[in-house]
Design an enzyme around this catalytic site. Structure first.
Site, short mmCIF file in Angstrom:
data_model
loop_
_atom_site.label_atom_id
_atom_site.label_comp_id
_atom_site.label_asym_id
_atom_site.label_seq_id
_atom_site.Cartn_x
_atom_site.Cartn_y
_atom_site.Cartn_z
CB SER A 108 0.25 53.63 12.57
OG SER A 108 0.17 52.93 13.78
CE LYS A 160 3.36 53.52 15.79
NZ LYS A 160 2.37 54.08 14.95
#
Length: 148
Positions: free
Chosen positions: A23, A65
């Site tokens: 991701s 993230k």
């Protein structure tokens, strides 16, 4: 004594974290080991652009993230383009062709939370799915400043 010192560094200051998803590609590739400053060692709260490790509200595992907005701000995505407080944010590390036609928000970010997105937006499960992340869930800030 050196082993005790090393243990102290890992417990209170810096810890290696293995990246288990793609991701954050291409900034951080799956399988990479990154170093994380623990909150006490960072000497500041997490801020826009920081890559953080946190306990995922989705499954309780550690996730990595990028912070896109902090408490008190508003975030929106229009045709794949990021807007914070109504202002367009340039994101040179994001491949816009892979996320055009994506819309989200606007969403106000509550105080005491951060809004996080993966750089690989097409496959990332992030705050668009589970909402803002409480600061209490932040485990630390990823060290490499070249990822900002």
């Amino acid at each position: 004594m050196p082993a005790l010192l090393l243990l102290g560094v890992r417990v209170w200051l810096v810890e290696p974290v293995t990246v288990v998803s793609d991701s954050m590609a291409p900034a951080i590739m799956q399988g990479s080991v990154v170093m994380m400053y623990k909150p006490a060692a960072a000497h500041r709260p997490p801020q826009f652009g920081d890559i953080i490790a946190f306990t995922s509200p989705q499954d309780g595992h550690t996730a990595i993230k990028r912070i896109i907005a902090v408490g008190g701000q508003q975030v929106a995505i229009r045709d794949g383009e990021l807007f914070v407080d109504g202002l367009h944010v340039q994101e040179p590390s994001i491949d816009q062709s892979r996320i055009d036609a994506t819309y989200f928000g606007p969403l106000p970010i509550p105080t005491g939370t951060v809004f996080v997105l993966g750089d690989n937006r097409g496959v990332s499960i992030d705050s668009r799915d589970y909402g803002p992340v409480p600061l209490s869930a932040v485990q630390g800030i990823i060290l490499d400043s070249s990822h900002k």
